[in-house]
Write a protein that holds these residues in place. Structure first.
Motif: not given
Length: 545
Positions: A448-452, A478-482, A484-487
Motif C-alpha cells: 500500500m503506497n501513495y504517489l506523494f 519497485f524500490p521499497k518506498s511508500k 512512489m513519486s519516483f515513477m
C-alpha cells in the motif's frame, strides 16, 4: 441445563492441583482449547501470585456417565499426564491455561516420572526467578547465576538448603540473607497460595457445553467453533476437533495473507454449507440450532469438505480478483458465498467463474450486503443458490430490477473499514494488472503506497487519489518506498496502468512540488474516476461522482 447438577465450591492449595494433575486426577476434555498463552502471559501469572493478586477460580466437572469421551487430551504443558482408569477425576472446564502454566513450570522435571517434551519445556515453561532483580524470566541458556532460581525449586522445601550453600560460596553473609529471604518468601507464597474451584457433579456433554459457553475466566462467551468442537468431538473416531481444524486451515491460508481472517467468518462458511443461509442456521443467543446441526450424521464429513472449499475460495479471491490480503476482503459474506460455490460446483466452467467474478464486483461496489434487510439477504442467498445449480441464472438479487444499484461516491480517504475504499484499491490493483490472473507462487502480497506521502487533507489523511497499491512480487518490481513519486521521473509506458501520464511527468519536472503535486493528483483523480465509472457502468451499476 440439567437439574441433576450438583455444585460444590472448594478451596485448595496450588500444590494440591499440581499433584492431582501429575496423578491424572484432573484431565483435559478433548474439546478444550489448545495451549494459547505466550511467555509474557505465563510470567504475568507468576507475578500475580507473587503480589498476592487473585488469579480467578477453576471450573471442574465430573460427568454423570462413564466414558463420555473416548479419550482425553493427555498433554498438559510440556508433560504427558496419565489417564486414570477410575472415575475419580474431574475435567477442567475453565482454567486450563492457568493450570497448564502452573503445572508446566512448578513441577520439577527431575523428580517426576511423567514423559516430558524437553524442547517445549525449555522454550515455554523454564521460568526462573532472579533473586537479585526480583523478577521472573525465561533464560536463553541453562547456565544460571547462583541467584537465578528455577521456580519449581521454590516449592521444594529441601532445595532451599542447597541453594543457600551455593550462595554462600559466592556472596557475603548479608547478601546471602537478603537473597534467601526473598527465596523463602516467594516459596511460601507459592506453597500456601489457595485457589478456589467450583466442582460440578453430574450432567452430560450438553450441560458442559452450556456451562463452557457462558463462563470462563474472563466472563466472556466462548467462540462458536470451540463450542461445536465439544459437541462434535465423538462423531469422528479419529478425534475430529473443529477448533483444531480451523487452526490448521488458518495456518495454510498464510500463503494468501488470510491468516488474520476472523474465525467467526470461517465458522459461518461451515454453517452455511448445510443447506441454509448461515444467519438462519445459528443464533449466538440460542445454541439449540447449532446443537441440532452438529447432531447430523454427516456433520464431520460436510465440515471437512467445506474446509477444502474455503481454501479454493481464498485461492480464487487471491489469484482472480487480487484480494491479496484478508483486510482487502469487502465482506465476510464474499468468502461465505464463494466457499458455497466451490462446495457445490466441483468443476466450474469458464462461464460460471466469470459470472462469479462479476457477482463479486457488483456486490462490492453496490454495498450489497449492507443495503438489504435480513429477509432480502435470504432472497439473495436463494438466488445465488439457483446460480450454483445453473450457470445461466443471474447470481445477483435485485429487489427492484428496473433500478440499477448505485455506487457510493469516491471515498474521502483510504481505510480498510470502508467497503468503498476497498473497492477502489481492488479496482486499482486489477487495473494495473490488466485484470489478469496472477500466480500465488510469484506473489507475496499487497504493497500500500501513495504517489506523494506529504499531501494530506485537513484531517491529516493521505488523499485517496494518491493511493497507489501494487502487487508485491517475489521478484522485485519497485524500490521499497511508500512514496512512489519516483515513477514520475522517467517515462515508462507500463506506469500508465497506474494512472500516471506523460502530462503528469512534465508537470512534476517543471513546477515546484507545492504546485505540481496538487495538479498531478487532480488530473489523476479525474482519470481514475473516468475509468472506474466505465468499469462499474459495464457491470450495470450507477456511478456517483
Amino acid at each position: 441445563m440439567s437439574s441433576k447438577l450438583k455444585i460444590e465450591p472448594r478451596v485448595r492449595r496450588l500444590k494440591d492441583y499440581i499433584e492431582d494433575l501429575e496423578k491424572g486426577l484432573l484431565q483435559i476434555p478433548p474439546f478444550q482449547r489448545d495451549k494459547a498463552w505466550d511467555n509474557n502471559k505465563r510470567k504475568d501469572l507468576f507475578d500475580s501470585l507473587k503480589n498476592g493478586y487473585p488469579i480467578g477460580s477453576l471450573l471442574l466437572w465430573k460427568p454423570e456417565e462413564d466414558n463420555i469421551f473416548e479419550r482425553s487430551m493427555e498433554k498438559v504443558g510440556p508433560y504427558t499426564t496419565p489417564l486414570t482408569g477410575n472415575r475419580e477425576f474431574y475435567y477442567i472446564l475453565d482454567g486450563f491455561q492457568r493450570l497448564s502454566t502452573l503445572f508446566g513450570c512448578l513441577l520439577d522435571k527431575n523428580k517426576t516420572k511423567l514423559e516430558i517434551d524437553e524442547e517445549e519445556w525449555k522454550k515455554e515453561f523454564f521460568i526462573c526467578y532472579d533473586l537479585k532483580e526480583e523478577e521472573f524470566f525465561i533464560p536463553r541458556t541453562r547456565d544460571l547465576e547462583s541467584y537465578q532460581v528455577p521456580i519449581y525449586e521454590l516449592i521444594d522445601t529441601k532445595a532451599a538448603f542447597l541453594r543457600e550453600r551455593e550462595l554462600r560460596t559466592r556472596f557475603e553473609e548479608e547478601q546471602v540473607e537478603s537473597y534467601m529471604d526473598r527465596y523463602r518468601n516467594l516459596g511460601s507464597i507459592f506453597i500456601d497460595y489457595s485457589l478456589p474451584s467450583v466442582q460440578i457433579n453430574g450432567g452430560g456433554i450438553e450441560d458442559a457445553v452450556e456451562i463452557f459457553s457462558r463462563v470462563n475466566s474472563k466472563g466472556s462467551i466462548i467462540s462458536p467453533d470451540w463450542m461445536v468442537s465439544a459437541l462434535s468431538y465423538n462423531k469422528d473416531k479419529r478425534g475430529f476437533r473443529l477448533g483444531s481444524a480451523i487452526d490448521m486451515l488458518v495456518e495454510e491460508l498464510k500463503v494468501y495473507n488470510f491468516d488474520n481472517i476472523k474465525r467467526e467468518v470461517i465458522f459461518q462458511c461451515i454453517i452455511n454449507s448445510f443447506g441454509k443461509a448461515h444467519f438462519d442456521q445459528m443464533n449466538q443467543k440460542n445454541t439449540s440450532k447449532i446443537e441440532k446441526l452438529v447432531k447430523r450424521a454427516d456433520f464431520v464429513e460436510v465440515t471437512k469438505k467445506t474446509i477444502e472449499s474455503i481454501k479454493k475460495a481464498v485461492h480464487f479471491l487471491f489469484e482472480n480478483l487480487l484480494v491479496l490480503d484478508s483486510k482487502l476482503l469487502p465482506y465476510g459474506n464474499h468468502l461465505i458465498f464463494i466457499t458455497d460455490f466451490f462446495n457445490q460446483v466441483e468443476n466450474p466452467s469458464k462461464v460460471h467463474l466469470e459470472k462469479l467474478k462479476q457477482w463479486f464486483w457488483i456486490t462490492t461496489y453496490a454495498n450489497y450486503f449492507t443495503i438489504y434487510s435480513l429477509s432480502k439477504q435470504r432472497a439473495a442467498y436463494l438466488q445465488f443458490q439457483d446460480f450454483l445449480k445453473d450457470e445461466e441464472q443471474d447470481p445477483v438479487f435485485n429487489d427492484r430490477p428496473d433500478t440499477a444499484f448505485s455506487v457510493f461516491e469516491f471515498p474521502p480517504k483510504i481505510f480498510f473499514g470502508s467497503v468503498r475504499a476497498k473497492a477502489l484499491v481492488l479496482f486499482l490493483l486489477n487495473y494495473s494488472n490488466d485484470f489478469k490472473i496472477i500466480e500465488t507462487s510469484k506473489v507475496e502480497g499487497l504493497n500500500m503506497n501513495y504517489l506523494f506521502v506529504d499531501i494530506k487533507d485537513e484531517k491529516g489523511n493521505l488523499l485517496p487519489e494518491g493511493v497507489l497499491p501494487t502487487i508485491n512480487l517475489l521478484t522485485e518490481q519497485f524500490p521499497k518506498s511508500k512514496d512512489m513519486s519516483f515513477m514520475l521521473e522517467e517515462y515508462n509506458s507500463k506506469y500508465e496502468n497506474y494512472f500516471l501520464t506523460s502530462e503528469m511527468r512534465e508537470i512534476f519536472n517543471t513546477y515546484h512540488k507545492d504546485i505540481s503535486q496538487r495538479k498531478i493528483l487532480d488530473i489523476r483523480k479525474g482519470l481514475i474516476v473516468e475509468n472506474e465509472k466505465a468499469f462499474v457502468e459495464a457491470l450495470g451499476l450507477k456511478y456517483a461522482v
